[in-house]
Design a protein around this motif. Structure first.
Motif, short mmCIF file in Angstrom:
data_model
loop_
_atom_site.label_atom_id
_atom_site.label_comp_id
_atom_site.label_asym_id
_atom_site.label_seq_id
_atom_site.Cartn_x
_atom_site.Cartn_y
_atom_site.Cartn_z
N GLY A 15 0.78 -1.23 0.00
CA GLY A 15 0.00 0.00 0.00
C GLY A 15 0.81 1.28 0.00
O GLY A 15 0.26 2.35 -0.22
N GLY A 16 2.11 1.19 0.26
CA GLY A 16 2.97 2.35 0.10
C GLY A 16 2.99 3.35 1.23
O GLY A 16 3.74 4.33 1.18
N LYS A 17 2.19 3.16 2.29
CA LYS A 17 2.18 4.13 3.38
C LYS A 17 3.38 3.92 4.30
O LYS A 17 3.71 2.79 4.66
CB LYS A 17 0.88 4.03 4.17
N VAL A 18 3.99 5.04 4.71
CA VAL A 18 5.17 4.98 5.57
C VAL A 18 4.87 4.20 6.85
O VAL A 18 5.69 3.38 7.30
CB VAL A 18 5.66 6.40 5.92
N GLU A 19 3.71 4.44 7.45
CA GLU A 19 3.41 3.80 8.73
C GLU A 19 3.32 2.28 8.60
O GLU A 19 3.66 1.56 9.55
CB GLU A 19 2.11 4.34 9.34
N TYR A 20 2.91 1.77 7.44
CA TYR A 20 2.85 0.32 7.25
C TYR A 20 4.26 -0.28 7.27
O TYR A 20 4.51 -1.31 7.91
CB TYR A 20 2.18 -0.04 5.92
N HIS A 21 5.17 0.37 6.55
CA HIS A 21 6.55 -0.13 6.51
C HIS A 21 7.20 -0.03 7.88
O HIS A 21 7.91 -0.95 8.31
CB HIS A 21 7.37 0.66 5.48
N GLN A 22 6.95 1.06 8.59
CA GLN A 22 7.55 1.22 9.91
C GLN A 22 7.00 0.20 10.90
O GLN A 22 7.75 -0.34 11.72
CB GLN A 22 7.33 2.65 10.42
N GLU A 23 5.70 -0.06 10.83
CA GLU A 23 5.13 -1.10 11.69
C GLU A 23 5.82 -2.43 11.46
O GLU A 23 6.21 -3.12 12.42
CB GLU A 23 3.63 -1.27 11.39
N THR A 100 1.35 -6.67 10.88
CA THR A 100 2.41 -5.68 11.07
C THR A 100 2.20 -4.81 12.31
O THR A 100 3.17 -4.32 12.90
CB THR A 100 2.54 -4.76 9.85
N ASP A 101 0.93 -4.62 12.74
CA ASP A 101 0.68 -3.76 13.90
C ASP A 101 0.86 -4.57 15.19
O ASP A 101 -0.05 -4.74 16.00
CB ASP A 101 -0.71 -3.12 13.84
N THR A 102 2.08 -5.07 15.34
CA THR A 102 2.43 -5.92 16.47
C THR A 102 3.86 -5.63 16.90
O THR A 102 4.64 -5.03 16.16
CB THR A 102 2.37 -7.41 16.09
N PHE A 103 4.21 -6.08 18.09
CA PHE A 103 5.63 -6.24 18.44
C PHE A 103 5.74 -7.39 19.43
O PHE A 103 4.78 -7.76 20.11
CB PHE A 103 6.26 -4.96 18.96
N HIS A 227 2.56 6.58 16.35
CA HIS A 227 3.36 7.74 16.71
C HIS A 227 4.64 7.31 17.42
O HIS A 227 5.72 7.88 17.18
CB HIS A 227 2.56 8.70 17.60
N MET A 228 4.55 6.32 18.30
CA MET A 228 5.74 5.89 19.03
C MET A 228 6.71 5.15 18.12
O MET A 228 7.94 5.33 18.23
CB MET A 228 5.33 5.03 20.23
N VAL A 229 6.19 4.33 17.22
CA VAL A 229 7.05 3.64 16.26
C VAL A 229 7.74 4.67 15.35
O VAL A 229 8.94 4.55 15.05
CB VAL A 229 6.24 2.62 15.44
N ALA A 230 7.02 5.70 14.94
CA ALA A 230 7.62 6.76 14.12
C ALA A 230 8.72 7.47 14.90
O ALA A 230 9.77 7.81 14.33
CB ALA A 230 6.55 7.75 13.68
N ALA A 231 8.50 7.69 16.20
CA ALA A 231 9.53 8.32 17.04
C ALA A 231 10.77 7.44 17.10
O ALA A 231 11.91 7.95 17.10
CB ALA A 231 8.97 8.58 18.44
#
Length: 348
Positions: A15-23, A100-103, A227-231
């Motif tokens: 999907g190309g969104k930055v937040e998806y890749h960062q997740e 992806t929305d996991t850790f 937001h925290m993952v982006a930080a």
């Protein structure tokens, strides 16, 4: 194509969104951090393989043709997840899919240990079919499922944010895909048909193991964790490194909260507000006092974003909102900065 291995973790990001890749990247880093050198192979399906150059993953590139095919005849985007799981089965004796929305909170090896003691593994069991009586999902699908598949009201419903099977699941995933194609057009507004179809297809397997304690799945709090993952990536960059694996330890595993005296102060200030206004005031207050570290600040941005969505009508000033009385002048100024002054109006 990837070589066949005994165990693998499977991710899908498109999907190309930055937040998806960062997740996805943060989830992978957390797996490596807790695995301590014993991480199973990581297989990643993506339409942007360049994002993962240098990362210790095996990549399968998804082109537009594959993505279109994987949405199926009803053009249901989340069908792609079931299709990726089905495809990944050929590359390992055991595969565990991870949203992806996991850790990870512990070694991913523990997931396979749990799977060894159960016929299948899920993120969590969410309830039973009977509990959905009155919902559109149940009203529309219950007659079809009872007649065509003999489904009774005791069927377990699961969250598929983590999903794995002890035995060969090829036919089960084929059935899942077929069920999606039938059921999605019947309830097109319900986005969880993918995991519901898994529940139906796997109903004969018995009770699944759950991932709790090993995986944190923040599907209900994406706004804050993104937001925290982006930080995290702002601090450490998005290139893979041993230092990035080590840095995982600095990220909180629970959503940050204000210190006790801030929470007490808020309760005292908001005592005369209605419950609805108090909930809005809490978002505003927490947004302004969470600033102890970069991740607390990032979480504060999440509170401010939720406040904008829920409590500030477009074009209205922050200062005229009745819940803003709980804020000091300095806190109003900080909140205006978080929200963007041009959107909030003048703060007196």
């Amino acid at each position: 194509m990837p070589e066949r291995v005994s165990r693998q973790l499977v991710y899908l990001v498109y999907g190309g969104k930055v937040e998806y890749h960062q997740e996805a990247k943060y989830s992978i880093l957390s797996a490596l951090h807790h695995a301590q050198g014993a991480c199973p192979r990581i297989l990643l399906y993506t339409d942007e393989p360049a994002q993962f150059i240098g990362w210790p993953v095996d990549v399968i590139t998804l082109d537009d043709q594959i993505l279109r095919a994987w949405t199926g005849p009803a053009t249901y985007l989340h069908r792609r997840k079931a299709a990726a799981i089905r495809d990944a089965l050929q590359y390992a004796e055991q595969s565990i899919f991870i949203d992806t929305d996991t850790f990870f909170l512990a070694s991913p090896v523990k997931l396979f240990e749990r799977l060894a003691k159960a016929p299948w593994l899920v993120d969590e069991i969410e309830g039973v079919w009977k509990e959905y009586e009155g919902d559109e999902l149940h009203t529309v699908l219950a007659p079809y499922l009872a007649e065509q598949h003999g489904i009774d009201q005791r069927m377990l419903l699961i969250n598929s944010g983590v999903l794995g099977f002890q035995g060969d699941a090829s036919q089960l995933m084929d059935e899942t895909l077929n069920l999606i194609d039938i059921m999605h057009p019947m309830v097109p507004k319900i986005h969880i048909i993918e995991q519901f179809a898994v529940s139906v297809a796997a109903r004969h397997l018995g009770r699944p193991a759950e991932s709790r304690g090993v995986i944190k799945h923040y599907f209900s709090g994406k706004n804050y964790w993104r937001h925290m993952v982006a930080a995290f990536f702002l601090r450490h960059g998005e290139s893979f490194s041993a230092q990035a694996i080590e840095a995982v330890r600095e990220v909180p595993t629970d959503k940050p909260r204000p210190v006790w005296w801030h929470r007490l102060n808020f309760r005292l200030r908001s005592v005369f507000l209605s419950s609805r206004m108090r909930s809005h005031a809490k978002l505003a207050y927490y947004a302004t006092v969470l600033c102890a570290d970069p991740y607390a600040k990032a979480c504060g941005q999440g509170y401010a974003q939720e406040l904008r969505r829920k409590a500030i009508p477009e074009g209205e000033s922050l200062s005229i909102q009745p819940w803003s009385r709980v804020l000091t002048r300095q806190q109003k100024q900080r909140l205006a900065k978080l929200l963007g002054e041009s959107a909030t109006g003048h703060i007196p």
